[in-house]
Design a protein around this motif. Sequence first.
Motif, PDB file in Angstrom:
ATOM      1  N   GLU A 129       3.636  82.569  38.387  1.00 33.43           N
ATOM      2  CA  GLU A 129       3.641  83.961  37.949  1.00 33.43           C
ATOM      3  C   GLU A 129       4.954  84.589  38.381  1.00 33.43           C
ATOM      4  O   GLU A 129       5.522  84.215  39.403  1.00 33.43           O
ATOM      5  CB  GLU A 129       2.491  84.750  38.586  1.00 33.43           C
ATOM      6  N   THR A 146       3.746  80.916  33.830  1.00 33.46           N
ATOM      7  CA  THR A 146       2.413  80.894  33.239  1.00 33.46           C
ATOM      8  C   THR A 146       1.978  82.318  32.884  1.00 33.46           C
ATOM      9  O   THR A 146       1.419  82.565  31.820  1.00 33.46           O
ATOM     10  CB  THR A 146       1.396  80.279  34.229  1.00 33.46           C
ATOM     11  N   VAL A 147       2.241  83.253  33.812  1.00 36.47           N
ATOM     12  CA  VAL A 147       1.875  84.658  33.618  1.00 36.47           C
ATOM     13  C   VAL A 147       3.053  85.532  34.045  1.00 36.47           C
ATOM     14  O   VAL A 147       3.585  85.361  35.150  1.00 36.47           O
ATOM     15  CB  VAL A 147       0.638  85.050  34.463  1.00 36.47           C
ATOM     16  N   ASN A 149       3.971  89.356  34.994  1.00 36.23           N
ATOM     17  CA  ASN A 149       3.375  90.639  35.378  1.00 36.23           C
ATOM     18  C   ASN A 149       4.460  91.702  35.366  1.00 36.23           C
ATOM     19  O   ASN A 149       5.349  91.683  36.224  1.00 36.23           O
ATOM     20  CB  ASN A 149       2.782  90.545  36.787  1.00 36.23           C
TER      21      ASN A 149
END
Length: 157
Positions: A129, A146-147, A149
């Motif tokens: 992340e 993957t992510v 934010n």
Amino acid sequence: MKRIAIFADVQNIYYTSRQAYGKQFNYRKLWKKIEAQGEITHAFAYAIDKGDNQQKKFQDVLKHLGFEVKLKPYIQRSDGSAKGDWDVGITIDVMEVAKQVDTVILLTGDGDFAILLDKVKQSFGAETEAYGVPQLTAKSLIDSCTVFNPINNDLLL
């Protein structure tokens, strides 16, 4: 329970949050948000040490939250420019810790870390992340994790 490691590029987050929003990043809110996802087993904050009291207080807050604060001295070059880059140190720490955790979280907008996140996913199978100010985060970094934010008002002071 998911094991999580956090690596914070303090200078990058400070300057991008200030540039985009005119505000400071709230590490306490970040810690609570990540803590809700699992166990934070490692947390590092990488900063430049100018030796002033305000900075010392900020570093104490990070330590109180649970970060191990790593400092490099502020170096002023003869041409007036400054040096204080933690990229290699962050990379070494990520590679050492990634095999012990399920998720690696990197706080930076620096696209140089895209290849690192790709390597962590490939070699260790860890989720990756990144937290960054959207308009100041490299597309390569966003694409490699993957992510992603986005840092916005809910993570600012």
